[in-house]
Design an enzyme around this catalytic site. Structure first.
Site, PDB file in Angstrom:
ATOM      1  N   GLU A 146      34.518   5.443  20.244  1.00 22.75           N
ATOM      2  CA  GLU A 146      35.571   6.194  20.942  1.00 22.75           C
ATOM      3  C   GLU A 146      35.558   5.801  22.410  1.00 22.75           C
ATOM      4  O   GLU A 146      34.487   5.748  23.032  1.00 22.75           O
ATOM      5  CB  GLU A 146      35.342   7.712  20.877  1.00 22.75           C
ATOM      6  N   GLU A 156      29.377  12.858  17.174  1.00 26.54           N
ATOM      7  CA  GLU A 156      28.856  13.437  18.423  1.00 26.54           C
ATOM      8  C   GLU A 156      27.848  14.549  18.148  1.00 26.54           C
ATOM      9  O   GLU A 156      28.045  15.712  18.504  1.00 26.54           O
ATOM     10  CB  GLU A 156      30.011  13.977  19.280  1.00 26.54           C
TER      11      GLU A 156
HETATM   12  C1  BG6 Z   1      35.429  13.383  21.265  1.00 25.40           C
HETATM   13  C2  BG6 Z   1      35.732  13.729  19.853  1.00 25.40           C
HETATM   14  O1  BG6 Z   1      34.705  14.448  21.746  1.00 25.40           O
HETATM   15  O2  BG6 Z   1      36.464  13.231  22.192  1.00 25.40           O
HETATM   16  C3  BG6 Z   1      37.180  13.632  19.455  1.00 25.40           C
HETATM   17  O3  BG6 Z   1      34.908  13.063  18.948  1.00 25.40           O
HETATM   18  C4  BG6 Z   1      38.053  14.055  20.615  1.00 25.40           C
HETATM   19  O4  BG6 Z   1      37.358  14.419  18.305  1.00 25.40           O
HETATM   20  C5  BG6 Z   1      37.798  13.088  21.764  1.00 25.40           C
HETATM   21  O5  BG6 Z   1      39.396  14.135  20.303  1.00 25.40           O
HETATM   22  C6  BG6 Z   1      38.700  13.302  22.975  1.00 25.40           C
HETATM   23  O6  BG6 Z   1      38.646  14.630  23.388  1.00 25.40           O
HETATM   24  P1  BG6 Z   1      39.958  15.501  23.561  1.00 25.40           P
HETATM   25  O7  BG6 Z   1      39.474  16.849  23.910  1.00 25.40           O
HETATM   26  O8  BG6 Z   1      40.732  14.849  24.653  1.00 25.40           O
HETATM   27  O9  BG6 Z   1      40.659  15.456  22.258  1.00 25.40           O
END
Ligand code: BG6
Length: 477
Positions: free
Chosen positions: A374, A181
């Site tokens: 993701e 990211e």
């Molecule tokens: C992304 C990241 O921003 O979102 C992850 O690459 C992160 O590291 C994921 O865990 C989900 O966000 P959160 O804050 O729910 O963990």
């Protein structure tokens, strides 16, 4: 006509070292920025580089120290991924396991061994590793001594890390992502680039200079990866989510376009090989002067990425009307609330069609293969006495997003290499530091205070995803 996912589509799941490994001081690992961000109210100011916390302080709980201890459970965890039929597993390297301080000339053999064993374990289960070289991760020594990515010296340290990894894991890893990211540097600069701001500093100037260093480092990594092994494929990684205009008013459309450019700026450089004019004009307006050499520009031009990866949790909304400011929570940065969408328990709005829109927008802009690395739902799970969770809400979320992705492939013709759901095993949240915000198919017995047995158990979604993969996305349940 092909009605489904392509053969060889890479189904899997994703994690990041600091959110699951634990063992923060084991086998020579050095301290990293991601270790010293506690759970609680001060987390965000620290992540944003506004509050200085360079070491553990009394009275705070640091969830990354032990996390879910995957360092010692990786065999069991990878076996479970294998049982689900994963074709790929996205994980990240903890930089400070390989170079504990970051500026050494020789790597830490124990750290290298750990990932070698882990990659071999993946292959044993027919899983192709997809490796993020840096996932919000920077040795603390590089921050204290050099100021993190604001300093050009980081290029040398990062290149050494990359060369070491590409040489050592040749034949074991072929998919690499340079920076997780990368656009988060603008919103979470301590995590994204090890930046802490001193009083009175021009923060925008520092952020864009650091971004330039990361972009050049990413180009160098691509060059070196291809030199060491022509089989290597290198991708960039964007926190994606298309902006919608709040209304049909032209000023809202204009606001949405500007916001999208804030994010696409990074990928414009990494995929097209040059700084876009809109960015140069913006820097001029803001008095930002990014130092860069002709050699840097040649590297950016000559070593663009092989594919574009991104995270997607939600679309976003922009308004040009200063009166419209009802915000919704989101992945680190908030946006205007969309009245047409439902939200998760953490207020992240849910928009499967937005994934199709985002896939099309990225494809139209770059025409490079994409990889969704993701996507998922962070939710509170209530296990029964055997650790079993009826997570139909998670299944629903994923089903709808996978259907949207299939539409983008089958109906729109975008090129997509694979899909890894976020937090395939429960892990520590990056944004909040909580354990109770769970994304996994696998439940881990651990709570926000670090209590629990660390026992792993399969949720309902485990069995569902297994079926999705077994039918190559034909059967979504
Ligand atoms: C992304 C990241 O921003 O979102 C992850 O690459 C992160 O590291 C994921 O865990 C989900 O966000 P959160 O804050 O729910 O963990």
């Amino acid at each position: 006509m092909n009605k489904g996912f392509p053969q060889g589509f890479l189904w899997g799941g994703a994690t990041a070292a600091n959110q699951c490994e634990g063992a923060y001081d084991v086998d020579g690992r050095g301290l990293a920025n991601v270790d010293v961000v506690p759970i609680g109210e001060e987390r965000f100011p620290i992540i944003a580089g506004q509050r200085k916390m360079f070491d553990f302080e009394e009275g705070y709980f640091y969830p990354a120290k032990e996390s879910i201890d995957m360092y010692h459970h990786y065999k069991e965890d990878i076996a479970l991924f294998g049982e689900m039929g994963f074709k790929t597993y996205r994980l990240s390297i903890a930089w400070s396991r390989i170079f504990p301080k970051g500026d050494e000339l020789e790597p830490n053999e124990k750290g290298l061994e750990f990932y070698e064993k882990l990659f071999k374990e993946c292959h044993k289960h027919g899983i192709e590793p997809l490796v993020t070289i840096t996932h919000f991760d920077c040795p603390m020594h590089l921050i204290e001594e050099y100021g993190g990515w604001r300093n050009r010296k980081m290029l040398e340290f990062y290149e050494r890390l990359c060369r070491t990894l590409f040489m050592r894991y040749k034949g074991l890893v072929k998919y690499w992502l340079t920076f997780n990211e990368i656009n988060m540097i603008l919103h979470a600069p301590f995590m994204g680039a090890g930046l802490y701001f001193e009083e009175g500093e021009n923060q925008e100037q520092v952020k864009y200079q650091a971004a330039h260093h990361e972009l050049v480092a990413s180009a160098i990594a691509t060059k070196v990866a291809h030199e060491i092994d022509p089989e290597n494929k290198v991708g960039c990684m964007l926190a994606a989510g298309q902006y919608y205009p709040n209304t049909a008013h032209p000023r809202d459309y204009w606001a949405a376009l500007q916001e999208d450019r804030e994010n696409y700026f990074f990928i414009d450089v990494q995929a097209r090989g040059e700084y876009p004019n809109y960015a140069k004009k913006k820097w001029e307006r803001l008095g930002i002067d990014v130092e860069m050499s002709e050699e840097d520009l040649a590297l950016l031009r000559d070593y663009t990425v092989d594919f574009i990866s991104f995270s997607y949790y939600s679309s976003r909304v922009a308004s040009g009307d200063p009166e419209v400011n009802e915000k919704t929570e989101g992945n680190i940065f908030a946006s205007i609330k969309n009245p047409y969408l439902e939200a998760s328990e953490w207020g992240w709005q849910i928009d499967p069609l937005g994934l199709r829109i985002t896939l099309n927008a990225i494809w139209d802009r770059y025409q490079k293969p994409m990889f969704i690395v993701e996507n998922g739902l962070g939710a509170i799970d209530t296990p029964d006495e055997n650790g079993y969770v009826e997570d139909d809400y998670r299944i629903d979320y994923l089903r709808q997003h996978i259907a949207a992705m299939r539409d983008a492939i089958v109906e729109d013709g975008v090129e997509l290499l694979g899909y890894t759901t976020w937090g395939c095993i429960d892990l520590v949240s990056a944004g909040t530091g909580e354990m109770k915000k769970r994304y996994g198919f696998i439940y881990v017995d651990r709570d926000n205070e670090g209590k629990g047995t660390l026992t792993r158990s399969k949720k309902k979604s485990f069995h569902w995803y297994k079926q999705v993969i077994a039918t190559n996305g034909q059967d979504l349940g």
